[in-house]
Design a protein around this motif. Structure first.
Motif, PDB file in Angstrom:
ATOM      1  N   LYS A 106       0.821  -1.060   0.080  1.00 21.94           N
ATOM      2  CA  LYS A 106      -0.005   0.209   0.020  1.00 21.94           C
ATOM      3  C   LYS A 106       0.709   1.017   0.084  1.00 21.94           C
ATOM      4  CE  LYS A 106      -4.293   1.517   2.430  1.00 21.94           C
ATOM      5  NZ  LYS A 106      -5.185   1.222   3.195  1.00 21.94           N
ATOM      6  N   SER A 110       1.540   3.965  -3.224  1.00 16.49           N
ATOM      7  CA  SER A 110       1.295   5.407  -3.045  1.00 16.49           C
ATOM      8  C   SER A 110       2.321   6.105  -3.438  1.00 16.49           C
ATOM      9  CB  SER A 110       0.934   5.704  -1.572  1.00 16.49           C
ATOM     10  OG  SER A 110      -0.489   4.592  -1.299  1.00 16.49           O
ATOM     11  N   ILE A 132      -6.637   1.432  -2.722  1.00 19.15           N
ATOM     12  CA  ILE A 132      -5.566   2.328  -2.848  1.00 19.15           C
ATOM     13  C   ILE A 132      -5.021   2.588  -4.603  1.00 19.15           C
ATOM     14  CG2 ILE A 132      -3.777   0.668  -2.595  1.00 19.15           C
ATOM     15  CD1 ILE A 132      -3.428   4.070  -1.088  1.00 19.15           C
ATOM     16  N   SER A 136      -4.427   6.266  -4.928  1.00 22.56           N
ATOM     17  CA  SER A 136      -3.226   6.543  -4.555  1.00 22.56           C
ATOM     18  C   SER A 136      -2.793   7.580  -5.889  1.00 22.56           C
ATOM     19  CB  SER A 136      -1.943   5.451  -4.904  1.00 22.56           C
ATOM     20  OG  SER A 136      -2.389   4.785  -6.185  1.00 22.56           O
TER      21      SER A 136
END
Length: 393
Positions: A106, A110, A132, A136
């Motif tokens: 994660k 990002s 995400i 992101s």
């Protein structure tokens, strides 16, 4: 000067987490003393294998490991990652230039988006998607081009359509197979088509391979880097959270194209000092040791999958059998379709005493479905099926 969230342009683009609504509903029910079977969050319920914990404790006892570590991951961990790829996929990964350790996938995804996107860059994300993968891009001030997560040939056509019609031309394609939440799987032939398309279009592929080890019924998840020319256009994330029951340890890594690896390394050098070194040392041990524990973890999910599918089918909720992941992706029964996945998830807590994740939380194409995580034992799964039977009758 106001400090309202409405003054912060990024926060305005991040909607409240849909899953929090269900979590609050679950928490209130439990506060009233109700026994809620939680099939919501994909949070492994089993302990990390003992030999990995023992290595961590040994490393923690050494004061030299208490100092700042390396943001890109210590060399021996990057070497263990490279060796893991060679053994598993027969792919050569240079540990110095083609591998970087991340604080779980994660964080890695990002920060990768922050390092490669400019404001307004378009990113193609098949949907339903792990949140995400969408957010992101938003956090990096990019724009998401959502396409339905079709089967392979249709998905290739959808990607090509976006490449032909959207301006500015998309820069990145995010894929994830075996897929969370839908449990869809990919073939090596599909990955080759995607790589060929990306090379032609100048597209970067980011592939999230978090569920590589949780495959059933003879299916083996391929790596996108096995495709001819894969390393020219792609990077791939792997997480140790699910395969080794290490979710709270926060260990992942990214391998592949050295220019993209270099970009993530550069931004991480400003943002963090890497994972606590004893955790990295224990992760080396996990990757280099015999993989019996991974096989046992996969077998546990297989057994739970079978129990859930069998007992829910008997209760009147027919659900397809997934070939991979620790999830089941279930279409809402016909009689409850019109209320939508969020209200259906609330109703399951209230009337069946079962918590699930509403499909709408994974994007608009997730509506009409819910995701069930295989994180309760078989007795609890059967108890959940009894609760489901009450609302189906």
């Amino acid at each position: 000067m106001s400090n309202s969230p409405d003054d912060f342009s990024l926060i305005k683009r991040l909607p409240p987490y849909v899953f929090n609504v269900v979590n609050e509903y679950k928490t209130r029910a439990r506060a009233k003393g109700e026994d809620i079977i939680d099939l919501g969050m994909g949070n492994p319920d089993q302990a990390t294998p003992q030999h990995i914990v023992d290595k961590l404790m040994e490393a923690v006892a050494n004061p030299r490991n208490h100092r700042y570590s390396s943001s890109a991951g210590i060399p021996k961990l990057r070497l263990a990652i490279s060796n893991w790829y060679k053994r598993r996929y027969d792919i050569d990964i240079d540990p110095d230039s083609e591998a970087v350790v991340t604080i779980g996938s994660k964080e890695g995804i990002s920060h990768l988006m922050l390092s490669i996107l400019s404001p307004g860059d378009n990113v193609i994300v098949p949907n339903p998607a792990y949140p995400i993968h969408i957010y992101s891009v938003i956090i990096s001030r990019g724009d998401v081009q959502s396409i339905p997560l079709h089967d392979e040939d249709q998905l290739i056509d959808s990607i090509q359509k976006v490449l032909n019609e959207v301006w500015p031309k998309p820069k990145v394609l995010i894929l994830s197979y075996p897929n969370n939440p839908t449990t869809k799987t990919a073939s090596p032939e599909f990955f080759q088509k995607v790589v060929d398309l990306a090379k032609e279009a100048g597209l970067i592929i980011v592939h999230d391979l978090a569920y590589a080890d949780l495959c059933f019924d003879g299916y083996k998840a391929p790596s996108i880097l096995q495709a001819k020319g894969g390393k020219e256009v792609a990077v791939e994330f792997y997480s140790m959270s699910k395969s080794y029951n290490m979710p709270g340890w926060r260990v992942g890594f990214m391998v592949g194209n050295e220019n993209i690896i270099s970009a993530l390394k550069r931004i991480k050098s400003y943002l963090d000092y890497g994972i606590f070194q004893p955790i990295q040392i224990a992760s080396i041990h996990a990757l280099n040791s015999p993989q019996d524990c991974v096989e046992e973890i996969s077998a546990l999910y297989l057994s739970r999958r079978n129990k859930l599918i069998e007992s829910f089918n008997r209760a009147g909720w027919e659900i397809p059998t997934p070939k991979a992941t620790m999830f089941v992706w279930a279409e809402i029964p016909e009689q409850f379709k019109e209320i939508g996945s969020l209200e259906f998830s609330k109703m399951l807590i209230e009337k069946a005493k079962v918590a699930v994740s509403p499909g709408i939380g994974f994007g608009p194409y997730g509506e009409g479905f819910v995701r069930l995580a295989l994180v309760e034992n078989e007795m609890r799964i059967m108890q959940a099926a009894r609760g489901i039977k009450k609302i189906m009758s």
